[in-house]
Design an enzyme around this catalytic site. Structure first.
Site, PDB file in Angstrom:
ATOM      1  N   HIS A 124     -31.862  -1.330  28.942  1.00 17.11           N
ATOM      2  CA  HIS A 124     -32.337  -2.704  28.720  1.00 17.11           C
ATOM      3  C   HIS A 124     -33.852  -2.697  28.968  1.00 17.11           C
ATOM      4  O   HIS A 124     -34.342  -1.900  29.784  1.00 17.11           O
ATOM      5  CB  HIS A 124     -31.638  -3.607  29.740  1.00 17.11           C
ATOM      6  CG  HIS A 124     -31.862  -5.067  29.568  1.00 17.11           C
ATOM      7  ND1 HIS A 124     -33.006  -5.697  29.997  1.00 17.11           N
ATOM      8  CD2 HIS A 124     -31.082  -6.045  29.030  1.00 17.11           C
ATOM      9  CE1 HIS A 124     -32.914  -6.985  29.733  1.00 17.11           C
ATOM     10  NE2 HIS A 124     -31.753  -7.227  29.149  1.00 17.11           N
ATOM     11  N   ASP A 201     -28.873   0.858  37.296  1.00 17.59           N
ATOM     12  CA  ASP A 201     -28.867  -0.523  36.841  1.00 17.59           C
ATOM     13  C   ASP A 201     -27.399  -0.937  36.691  1.00 17.59           C
ATOM     14  O   ASP A 201     -26.706  -0.479  35.770  1.00 17.59           O
ATOM     15  CB  ASP A 201     -29.622  -0.622  35.508  1.00 17.59           C
ATOM     16  CG  ASP A 201     -29.614  -2.032  34.942  1.00 17.59           C
ATOM     17  OD1 ASP A 201     -28.873  -2.889  35.481  1.00 17.59           O
ATOM     18  OD2 ASP A 201     -30.331  -2.285  33.951  1.00 17.59           O
ATOM     19  N   GLN A 204     -24.428  -4.428  34.158  1.00 17.24           N
ATOM     20  CA  GLN A 204     -23.218  -4.525  33.319  1.00 17.24           C
ATOM     21  C   GLN A 204     -22.027  -3.776  33.917  1.00 17.24           C
ATOM     22  O   GLN A 204     -21.016  -3.599  33.242  1.00 17.24           O
ATOM     23  CB  GLN A 204     -23.510  -3.973  31.910  1.00 17.24           C
ATOM     24  CG  GLN A 204     -24.574  -4.736  31.148  1.00 17.24           C
ATOM     25  CD  GLN A 204     -24.161  -6.157  30.768  1.00 17.24           C
ATOM     26  OE1 GLN A 204     -22.982  -6.508  30.802  1.00 17.24           O
ATOM     27  NE2 GLN A 204     -25.136  -6.980  30.420  1.00 17.24           N
ATOM     28  N   LYS A 227     -24.286 -12.516  35.970  1.00 16.83           N
ATOM     29  CA  LYS A 227     -23.399 -11.705  35.118  1.00 16.83           C
ATOM     30  C   LYS A 227     -22.096 -11.373  35.833  1.00 16.83           C
ATOM     31  O   LYS A 227     -21.236 -10.688  35.303  1.00 16.83           O
ATOM     32  CB  LYS A 227     -24.115 -10.423  34.702  1.00 16.83           C
ATOM     33  CG  LYS A 227     -25.268 -10.693  33.740  1.00 16.83           C
ATOM     34  CD  LYS A 227     -25.828  -9.428  33.195  1.00 16.83           C
ATOM     35  CE  LYS A 227     -27.219  -9.607  32.660  1.00 16.83           C
ATOM     36  NZ  LYS A 227     -27.259  -9.981  31.243  1.00 16.83           N
ATOM     37  N   CYS A 365     -32.151  -6.866  23.819  1.00 20.91           N
ATOM     38  CA  CYS A 365     -33.169  -6.357  24.762  1.00 20.91           C
ATOM     39  C   CYS A 365     -33.068  -4.839  24.880  1.00 20.91           C
ATOM     40  O   CYS A 365     -33.233  -4.284  25.979  1.00 20.91           O
ATOM     41  CB  CYS A 365     -33.044  -7.006  26.134  1.00 20.91           C
ATOM     42  SG  CYS A 365     -33.304  -8.761  26.123  1.00 20.91           S
TER      43      CYS A 365
HETATM   44  N1  PMP Z   1     -30.036  -4.491  32.783  1.00 21.44           N
HETATM   45  C1  PMP Z   1     -29.010  -4.692  31.955  1.00 21.44           C
HETATM   46  C2  PMP Z   1     -28.146  -3.531  31.565  1.00 21.44           C
HETATM   47  C3  PMP Z   1     -28.744  -5.976  31.472  1.00 21.44           C
HETATM   48  O1  PMP Z   1     -27.715  -6.187  30.646  1.00 21.44           O
HETATM   49  C4  PMP Z   1     -29.583  -7.044  31.860  1.00 21.44           C
HETATM   50  C5  PMP Z   1     -29.368  -8.453  31.344  1.00 21.44           C
HETATM   51  N2  PMP Z   1     -28.998  -8.533  30.001  1.00 21.44           N
HETATM   52  C6  PMP Z   1     -30.631  -6.770  32.745  1.00 21.44           C
HETATM   53  C7  PMP Z   1     -30.826  -5.492  33.184  1.00 21.44           C
HETATM   54  C8  PMP Z   1     -31.541  -7.857  33.227  1.00 21.44           C
HETATM   55  O2  PMP Z   1     -30.832  -8.815  33.918  1.00 21.44           O
HETATM   56  P1  PMP Z   1     -31.526 -10.204  34.331  1.00 21.44           P
HETATM   57  O3  PMP Z   1     -32.129 -10.750  33.072  1.00 21.44           O
HETATM   58  O4  PMP Z   1     -30.394 -11.029  34.845  1.00 21.44           O
HETATM   59  O5  PMP Z   1     -32.548  -9.895  35.369  1.00 21.44           O
END
Ligand code: PMP
Length: 407
Positions: A124, A201, A204, A227, A365
């Site tokens: 991401h 990270d 997910q 999430k 993203c």
């Molecule tokens: N890492 C991953 C794998 C994500 O899916 C996301 C959110 N889509 C993020 C980081 C960032 O999360 P946040 O926008 O809640 O900080």
């Protein structure tokens, strides 16, 4: 799948009853954010109605209660991720904030000119850009572990990419764009053989099964509350105490200090050293309520149900003519990224929305991953434990309608 109390669980989530375009909502955008159970909504409501007061600082009754609940939530997070002690749990604004904290603070202390940071091609943007900024600042190098044709990490490249200048690996446990589960234990094992710390990270992965940071032996693990059925604006950084102790403060302000004087300032102990200012204490306590809710259902039950849903949806989607699925790995969670022949994802998304089905279209993203596949974006349907086979059937019918309209 049959003995999972799906009807009772769905009752807990008010928004799942919503009507969109005069039909019952099918919410398949859970990788973007999850819906909230009443247990979380009521916690927030109750805190603001009956208990609100700033934590840690005041001697008053409400502040004491709030501080107790906040530190209780920290303990819930610790138990949930199986950390050794609650000093290793830092509340942040989310996964993005947690990664930026590590990139800035760890980067300040441990990255020098010519050093290397390794990320994967499926990250991401939140797990790419903070490292790019750091590498620019420090004249360090960002290296990339590539993915193969079905969106799995090319693990044979890992030993080649790790050098004596590698200072950190930052990799996602589960791809938000494809649902592919990465072999993080093996990455950590190889990294630690070379004394390289690893940031996972978990944005997910936290919502899909048991997380044990001690067994995994990761050095950092980050996730966002929203999430995992909790509120927005709250997240977590887990870090091994030895690293957090060695890292300088990230942001300065109230609560993170021990003594402040113009002749010099000393800092608070962990975890407060990294929690400057008035924190999102209501969010943290509501996140605790979300994790307790999941614990109550049982992570193993959730995992088993989602595996069955993943198989059901995967089989249904694979049988659709003209579909191209990205990340069709055997190791995955129920996140499906795909294209329909000759149909723009945005057109598909618009029609599905008219049918009450919420999915996501675009790059998710993860532009470098889209670049790898040579595409501009996909249609993404992301499911979780409150979704059902019947919803998958409606989704597949919806795709048929899209194909009839545009195909
Ligand atoms: N890492 C991953 C794998 C994500 O899916 C996301 C959110 N889509 C993020 C980081 C960032 O999360 P946040 O926008 O809640 O900080």
């Amino acid at each position: 799948m049959n003995d999972f109390p799906i009807d009772t669980i769905r009752e807990d989530f008010p928004l799942l009853k919503a009507q969109v375009n005069k039909t019952r909502l099918v919410y398949f955008d859970n990788a973007a954010t999850t819906q909230k159970p009443v247990q979380v909504i009521d916690t927030i409501d109750n805190l603001y109605r009956n208990q609100n007061s700033s934590i840690h600082r005041s001697v008053n009754y409400l502040s004491g209660k709030m501080t107790e609940a906040y530190e209780g939530a920290r303990e819930t997070v610790r138990r949930f991720v199986h950390a050794n002690n609650s000093r290793e749990i830092i509340f942040t604004a989310g996964a993005t904030a947690s990664i930026n904290l590590v990139a800035t603070s760890f980067g300040e202390a441990f990255i020098e000119e010519g050093d290397e940071v390794l990320v994967s091609a499926m990250e991401h943007h939140s797990n790419i850009v903070p490292w790019q900024l750091l590498c620019d600042r420090k004249k360090a190098r960002l290296k990339v572990l590539p993915v193969n044709d079905i969106g799995e990490l090319q693990m044979d490249q890992l030993p080649i990419l790790l050098t004596e200048r590698t200072r950190l690996i930052a990799v996602t446990q589960v791809s938000n764009a494809m649902g592919v589960i990465n072999p993080v234990n093996e990455i950590i094992r190889q990294a630690h053989e070379k004394n390289i710390p690893v940031l996972i990270d978990g944005a997910q992965s936290i919502q899909h099964g048991q997380i044990n940071v001690q067994e995994m032996d990761c050095d950092f693990y980050v996730f966002s509350g929203h999430k995992v059925y909790g509120p927005t604006g709250i997240g977590v950084l887990y870090g091994k105490e030895k690293w957090l102790e060695a890292m300088p403060p990230y942001q300065g302000g109230g609560d993170m200090i021990d003594r402040v004087s113009f002749s010099g300032t000393s800092f608070n102990v962990l975890p407060f050293k990294f929690e400057a200012g008035t924190t999102n204490y209501v969010g943290a306590i509501a996140l605790g309520a979300a994790l307790e809710y999941i614990e109550h259902i049982g992570l193993d039950h959730i995992d088993a149900y989602e595996i069955a849903l993943n198989d059901y949806a995967g089989n249904a989607l694979r049988s659709i003519p003209g579909i191209r699925i990205f990340g069709d790995s055997k190791m995955k969670h129920p996140i499906f990224s795909f294209l329909l022949e000759n149909i723009h994802p945005y057109d598909a998304g618009m029609v599905l929305d008219k049918l009450g089905i919420a999915i996501r279209t675009g790059t998710h993203c993860a532009m470098p991953l889209m670049e790898h596949f040579g595409i501009d974006g996909t249609i993404r349907a992301s499911m979780c434990f409150y979704n059902t086979k019947e919803e998958v059937d409606r989704f597949v019918e919806g795709i048929n309608t899209v194909q009839e309209m545009f195909g």
